[in-house]
Design an enzyme around this catalytic site. Structure first.
Site, mmCIF file in Angstrom:
data_model
loop_
_atom_site.group_PDB
_atom_site.id
_atom_site.type_symbol
_atom_site.label_atom_id
_atom_site.label_comp_id
_atom_site.label_asym_id
_atom_site.label_seq_id
_atom_site.Cartn_x
_atom_site.Cartn_y
_atom_site.Cartn_z
ATOM 1 N N ARG A 86 0.839 -1.196 0.000
ATOM 2 C CA ARG A 86 0.000 0.000 0.000
ATOM 3 C C ARG A 86 0.876 1.249 0.000
ATOM 4 O O ARG A 86 1.964 1.258 0.558
ATOM 5 C CB ARG A 86 -0.909 0.010 1.233
ATOM 6 C CG ARG A 86 -2.101 -0.939 1.116
ATOM 7 C CD ARG A 86 -3.025 -0.843 2.325
ATOM 8 N NE ARG A 86 -2.369 -1.309 3.516
ATOM 9 C CZ ARG A 86 -1.821 -0.550 4.449
ATOM 10 N NH1 ARG A 86 -1.902 0.773 4.357
ATOM 11 N NH2 ARG A 86 -1.225 -1.058 5.498
ATOM 12 N N TYR A 216 -1.223 -3.492 -6.986
ATOM 13 C CA TYR A 216 -1.071 -4.223 -5.723
ATOM 14 C C TYR A 216 -2.378 -4.266 -4.924
ATOM 15 O O TYR A 216 -3.042 -3.235 -4.744
ATOM 16 C CB TYR A 216 0.049 -3.607 -4.855
ATOM 17 C CG TYR A 216 -0.025 -4.162 -3.452
ATOM 18 C CD1 TYR A 216 0.418 -5.463 -3.193
ATOM 19 C CD2 TYR A 216 -0.614 -3.454 -2.418
ATOM 20 C CE1 TYR A 216 0.273 -6.021 -1.931
ATOM 21 C CE2 TYR A 216 -0.756 -4.004 -1.148
ATOM 22 C CZ TYR A 216 -0.307 -5.283 -0.911
ATOM 23 O OH TYR A 216 -0.468 -5.842 0.330
ATOM 24 N N LYS A 225 -9.706 -2.290 1.640
ATOM 25 C CA LYS A 225 -9.344 -1.147 2.478
ATOM 26 C C LYS A 225 -10.134 0.087 2.051
ATOM 27 O O LYS A 225 -10.542 0.892 2.881
ATOM 28 C CB LYS A 225 -7.835 -0.897 2.410
ATOM 29 C CG LYS A 225 -7.020 -2.088 2.924
ATOM 30 C CD LYS A 225 -7.357 -2.400 4.358
ATOM 31 C CE LYS A 225 -7.080 -3.821 4.742
ATOM 32 N NZ LYS A 225 -5.978 -4.080 5.615
ATOM 33 N N HIS A 245 -10.657 -2.380 11.435
ATOM 34 C CA HIS A 245 -9.577 -3.237 10.931
ATOM 35 C C HIS A 245 -9.339 -4.358 11.954
ATOM 36 O O HIS A 245 -8.350 -4.355 12.670
ATOM 37 C CB HIS A 245 -8.316 -2.377 10.750
ATOM 38 C CG HIS A 245 -7.203 -3.053 10.012
ATOM 39 N ND1 HIS A 245 -5.898 -2.620 10.103
ATOM 40 C CD2 HIS A 245 -7.178 -4.109 9.167
ATOM 41 C CE1 HIS A 245 -5.118 -3.380 9.341
ATOM 42 N NE2 HIS A 245 -5.873 -4.295 8.772
ATOM 43 N N SER A 267 -1.449 -3.669 10.230
ATOM 44 C CA SER A 267 -1.080 -4.539 9.115
ATOM 45 C C SER A 267 0.169 -5.357 9.449
ATOM 46 O O SER A 267 1.133 -4.822 10.003
ATOM 47 C CB SER A 267 -0.809 -3.679 7.881
ATOM 48 O OG SER A 267 -1.958 -2.922 7.588
ATOM 49 N N CYS A 269 0.614 -7.598 11.690
ATOM 50 C CA CYS A 269 0.873 -7.736 13.123
ATOM 51 C C CYS A 269 0.102 -8.896 13.743
ATOM 52 O O CYS A 269 -0.097 -8.942 14.954
ATOM 53 C CB CYS A 269 0.570 -6.435 13.847
ATOM 54 S SG CYS A 269 1.765 -5.143 13.456
ATOM 55 N N ASP A 294 -9.552 -9.792 8.855
ATOM 56 C CA ASP A 294 -9.007 -8.450 8.578
ATOM 57 C C ASP A 294 -9.984 -7.310 8.869
ATOM 58 O O ASP A 294 -9.562 -6.246 9.271
ATOM 59 C CB ASP A 294 -8.553 -8.371 7.115
ATOM 60 C CG ASP A 294 -7.605 -7.211 6.844
ATOM 61 O OD1 ASP A 294 -6.630 -7.049 7.605
ATOM 62 O OD2 ASP A 294 -7.840 -6.459 5.882
ATOM 63 N N ARG A 385 1.787 -12.114 -0.765
ATOM 64 C CA ARG A 385 0.443 -12.374 -0.234
ATOM 65 C C ARG A 385 -0.201 -13.578 -0.892
ATOM 66 O O ARG A 385 0.123 -13.939 -2.022
ATOM 67 C CB ARG A 385 -0.459 -11.149 -0.506
ATOM 68 C CG ARG A 385 -0.027 -9.874 0.187
ATOM 69 C CD ARG A 385 -0.817 -9.648 1.451
ATOM 70 N NE ARG A 385 -0.205 -8.650 2.316
ATOM 71 C CZ ARG A 385 -0.727 -8.301 3.490
ATOM 72 N NH1 ARG A 385 -1.849 -8.855 3.925
ATOM 73 N NH2 ARG A 385 -0.126 -7.425 4.258
HETATM 74 P P1 GTP Z 1 -2.481 -7.839 7.320
HETATM 75 O O1 GTP Z 1 -3.009 -8.845 6.383
HETATM 76 O O2 GTP Z 1 -1.405 -6.994 6.739
HETATM 77 O O3 GTP Z 1 -3.546 -6.993 7.930
HETATM 78 O O4 GTP Z 1 -1.668 -8.643 8.488
HETATM 79 P P2 GTP Z 1 -2.154 -9.497 9.744
HETATM 80 O O5 GTP Z 1 -2.421 -8.591 10.892
HETATM 81 O O6 GTP Z 1 -3.211 -10.449 9.377
HETATM 82 O O7 GTP Z 1 -0.807 -10.292 10.141
HETATM 83 P P3 GTP Z 1 -0.433 -11.851 9.948
HETATM 84 O O8 GTP Z 1 -1.244 -12.743 10.829
HETATM 85 O O9 GTP Z 1 -0.394 -12.154 8.520
HETATM 86 O O10 GTP Z 1 1.050 -11.853 10.536
HETATM 87 C C1 GTP Z 1 2.051 -11.007 10.027
HETATM 88 C C2 GTP Z 1 3.418 -11.484 10.438
HETATM 89 O O11 GTP Z 1 3.518 -11.572 11.858
HETATM 90 C C3 GTP Z 1 3.751 -12.878 9.898
HETATM 91 O O12 GTP Z 1 5.088 -12.896 9.467
HETATM 92 C C4 GTP Z 1 3.562 -13.773 11.091
HETATM 93 O O13 GTP Z 1 4.378 -14.910 11.029
HETATM 94 C C5 GTP Z 1 3.928 -12.875 12.269
HETATM 95 N N1 GTP Z 1 3.174 -13.251 13.485
HETATM 96 C C6 GTP Z 1 1.852 -13.459 13.594
HETATM 97 N N2 GTP Z 1 1.510 -13.834 14.850
HETATM 98 C C7 GTP Z 1 2.648 -13.847 15.564
HETATM 99 C C8 GTP Z 1 2.950 -14.140 16.937
HETATM 100 O O14 GTP Z 1 2.102 -14.472 17.753
HETATM 101 N N3 GTP Z 1 4.270 -14.027 17.306
HETATM 102 C C9 GTP Z 1 5.240 -13.656 16.425
HETATM 103 N N4 GTP Z 1 6.499 -13.576 16.876
HETATM 104 N N5 GTP Z 1 4.990 -13.378 15.124
HETATM 105 C C10 GTP Z 1 3.717 -13.469 14.695
HETATM 106 C C1 SPV Z 2 -3.103 -4.582 5.243
HETATM 107 O O1 SPV Z 2 -2.104 -3.997 4.783
HETATM 108 O O2 SPV Z 2 -3.623 -4.279 6.341
HETATM 109 C C2 SPV Z 2 -3.694 -5.699 4.494
HETATM 110 C C3 SPV Z 2 -3.201 -5.988 3.157
HETATM 111 O O3 SPV Z 2 -4.596 -6.341 4.985
HETATM 112 S S1 SPV Z 2 -3.837 -4.871 1.984
HETATM 113 O O4 SPV Z 2 -5.097 -5.413 1.492
HETATM 114 O O5 SPV Z 2 -2.867 -4.808 0.914
HETATM 115 O O6 SPV Z 2 -4.050 -3.589 2.572
HETATM 116 MN MN MN Z 3 -5.070 -5.695 7.071
#
Ligand code: GTP
Ligand code: SPV
Ligand code: MN
Length: 601
Positions: A86, A216, A225, A245, A267, A269, A294, A385
């Site tokens: 983004r 993207y 979003k 979110h 994001s 996290c 999400d 992704r």
């Molecule tokens: P968006 O799709 O961008 O909104 O991200 P999200 O909030 O869904 O994050 P996602 O669950 O995809 O995790 C993002 C990154 O954080 C990945 O590389 C995971 O492996 C890492 N991660 C997720 N949960 C944990 C956790 O409990 N501990 C640690 N150390 N890393 C984590």
């Molecule tokens: C984020 O960045 O919080 C996502 C991926 O969930 S995107 O749809 O690219 O914004």
């Molecule tokens: Mn997100």
């Protein structure tokens, strides 16, 4: 420059699902006159249409078909290397006044922005096919559900939207023929993928989105979003609900008692991972199910907050996903998945950093170059992704289609913080909870372009997604609390605290069940906690840590509140509120004073 989206000519019976609503036809005609596409493709969301577009995309090198035995019906897409995340600096909220957009958004004047975008879109689809995608956000029978149309010249967008939204006939039916019906207008063109001509513009008062110059996900899947959060949050305030979110998960005890929680993490996290959590062996009989990973749309019913997931699929971070960290995600993406910017192995499988097993001896990296384990560059982009339908998720919640949504017992805020923030704590009440959300901070990630790892304030994980003035948004949260007779309890978590050597103190992933269990115990009024200046914190014996391989001193450290760190944190809260310039509700300013007083007493 090569045309990044050459036209296709569908056979009869494909691409001709022309809607009957005159307002839609008029708008499409207007965009057609401006962008001058070679032809128009009216999407119906059918399997036949999808198969045709997949085939055409492979022929035009938009997609690479993966090994049918290893990942059935799955494809790899490589985006332009200048276009992988983004672009917050090029994302605009175009409200009539700057005040409506507020200090946290880039504002642009609507009339000027329309002129600028019109100039950019003029003739932009020459030699291309213009796709018209009807879709709905939300379960078909939910009162919150919204209809959208996205016009795009990208096949990748059409294929992704079919996974991420309920697309096609279902939307045309929901819209009907009333020319005055409400629906969102989205226009997207790749243009020439020039980063200097990349703009993501929202016109909340017109329910319109125009996105140019990017291919993207977050910039171009306008349902997500742009509509579900930025326009969504604007509509939510006007109409008295919340667009957030947040992931939504269900957690069921061995006795069959079920709670739902919603969690806002910025994001990359941990939302997708938390939403698909598998409890450790010690929690035999406990079950976690996913409603959404999400976005949550929440409304008040009988004094309680109920949530629906407006989406139909997951657009998740690939790197780090493995059978060890997230088996349910691995199963979800084992078939019928669209991958973006991961590596391709010699046997046409996909690979990324953190996948199970040893790295391949040779692969093609996300940019299309040869890669070996000795290469300095990453094989997969850190923000690579997957787009996969939620139906692929083995732990999909049975109530995901329920129009009224699921009742929320707890709201969790959380960021990526190496220090300061303990593993978990609970707010004393709604207002204090809103303060915790409003002052949330997190280290920046690869999900947006720019520096990674910098702590920034990200209120409710909505900094890049709130479609109006953040002060009004805080007020809306406070007002919502007043309307709730049975409000969710509000918590804060941090899976990412590190020790002095820079190592994570907490194992995370499935082990986060231990924190979730404490949260449920607090909802059930059975969990213990100690009062602290920042809220209710569990002592180590309040958490179920049985069979957990973590030293006691690490647990003490991760639950600890370092007064020196918190003095800095508090100063930063104040600085943040001051930077917003007089729009922060008094209740939150008072919360800030009270927090300071608790540290000084
Ligand atoms: P968006 O799709 O961008 O909104 O991200 P999200 O909030 O869904 O994050 P996602 O669950 O995809 O995790 C993002 C990154 O954080 C990945 O590389 C995971 O492996 C890492 N991660 C997720 N949960 C944990 C956790 O409990 N501990 C640690 N150390 N890393 C984590
Ligand atoms: C984020 O960045 O919080 C996502 C991926 O969930 S995107 O749809 O690219 O914004
Ligand atoms: Mn997100």
């Amino acid at each position: 420059m090569n045309n990044p989206a050459p036209a296709i000519s569908p056979p009869k019976g494909i691409g001709d699902a022309k809607p009957t609503n005159q307002a839609v036809l008029d708008w499409v005609h207007e965009v057609e006159l401006l962008a001058q596409p070679q032809n128009i493709f009216w999407c119906d969301g059918s399997d036949r249409e999808n198969d045709f577009l997949l085939d055409q995309s492979c022929r035009q090198n938009v997609l690479i078909k993966l090994n049918e035995q290893k990942v059935p019906r799955s494809y790899l897409h490589r985006s332009n290397p200048n276009d992988v995340a983004r672009v917050e600096q090029f994302t605009f909220i175009c409200t009539p006044t700057k005040e409506e957009a507020g200090p946290t958004n880039n504002w642009a004047e609507p009339a000027e922005t329309y002129s600028k975008l019109t100039a950019l879109l003029k003739g932009a689809m020459r030699g291309r096919t213009m796709f018209v995608i009807p879709y709905i956000m939300g379960p078909p029978d939910s009162p919150l559900t919204k209809v959208g149309f996205e016009i795009t010249d990208s096949k990748y967008v059409v294929l992704s939207m079919r996974i991420m939204t309920r697309m096609g006939t279902v939307a045309l039916q929901r819209l009907g023929n009333d020319p005055k019906a409400e629906w969102n207008r989205g226009v997207h063109s790749l243009l020439e993928l020039d980063p200097t001509r990349r703009f993501i513009c929202h016109f909340p008062q017109d329910n319109t989105i125009i996105s140019v110059g990017s291919g993207y996900g977050g910039n171009v899947l306008l349902s997500k979003k742009c509509l579900a959060l930025r326009i969504g949050s604007y509509l939510a305030r006007k109409q008295g609900w919340l667009a957030e979110h947040m992931l939504i998960l269900g957690v069921e005890s061995p006795e069959g008692k079920k709670h739902y929680v919603a969690a806002a993490f910025p994001s990359a996290c941990g939302k997708t991972n938390f939403a698909m959590l598998i409890p450790p062996a010690h929690f035999r009989g406990w079950k976690v199910t996913t409603v959404g990973d999400d976005i949550a749309w929440m409304q008040i019913r009988n004094g309680r907050l109920y949530a629906v997931n407006p989406e139909n699929g997951y657009f998740g971070v690939v790197p780090g996903t493995s059978y060890k960290s997230n088996p349910n995600a691995m199963k979800s993406i084992s078939h019928d998945t669209l991958f973006t910017n991961v590596a391709l192995t010699d046997d046409r499988d996909v690979w990324w950093e953190g996948k199970d097993g040893p790295p391949p001896k040779h692969a093609i990296d996300w940019k299309g170059h040869d890669w070996t384990p000795d290469s300095k560059e990453k094989a997969a982009h850190p923000n690579s992704r997957f787009a996969t339908p939620m139906r692929n998720n083995p732990v999909l919640d049975p109530d995901v289609e329920k129009g009224e949504g699921v009742p929320i017992s707890a709201i969790i805020f959380g960021g990526r913080r190496s220090d300061t923030m303990p593993l978990v704590f609970q707010s004393s009440d709604w207002e204090h909870g809103v303060y915790i959300g409003a002052t949330m901070a997190s280290e920046t990630t690869a999900a947006a372009t720019g520096v990674v790892g910098q702590v920034r304030r990200d209120p409710m994980a909505m900094l890049p997604f709130c479609g109006y003035n953040i002060g009004e948004y805080f007020r809306h949260w406070l007002e919502t609390g007043k309307r709730l007779t049975n409000p969710p309890l509000i918590f804060n978590v941090n899976w990412f605290r590190k020790n002095a050597d820079g190592k994570f103190l907490w194992p995370g992933f499935g082990e986060n069940m231990r924190v979730l269990k404490w949260i449920i115990d607090r909802c059930e009024k059975t969990g213990g906690a100690v009062e602290s200046p920042i809220g209710w914190v569990p002592s180590p014996h309040d958490l179920d840590l049985e069979e957990l391989d973590v030293e006691h001193k690490c647990i003490v450290e991760i639950l600890g509140i370092d007064h020196e760190e918190w003095r800095r944190e508090l100063a930063d809260h104040k600085k943040f509120f001051e930077s917003l310039g007089g729009i922060v509700p008094d209740e939150l300013l008072k919360q800030c004073e009270k927090l300071a007083a608790r540290f000084n007493s």
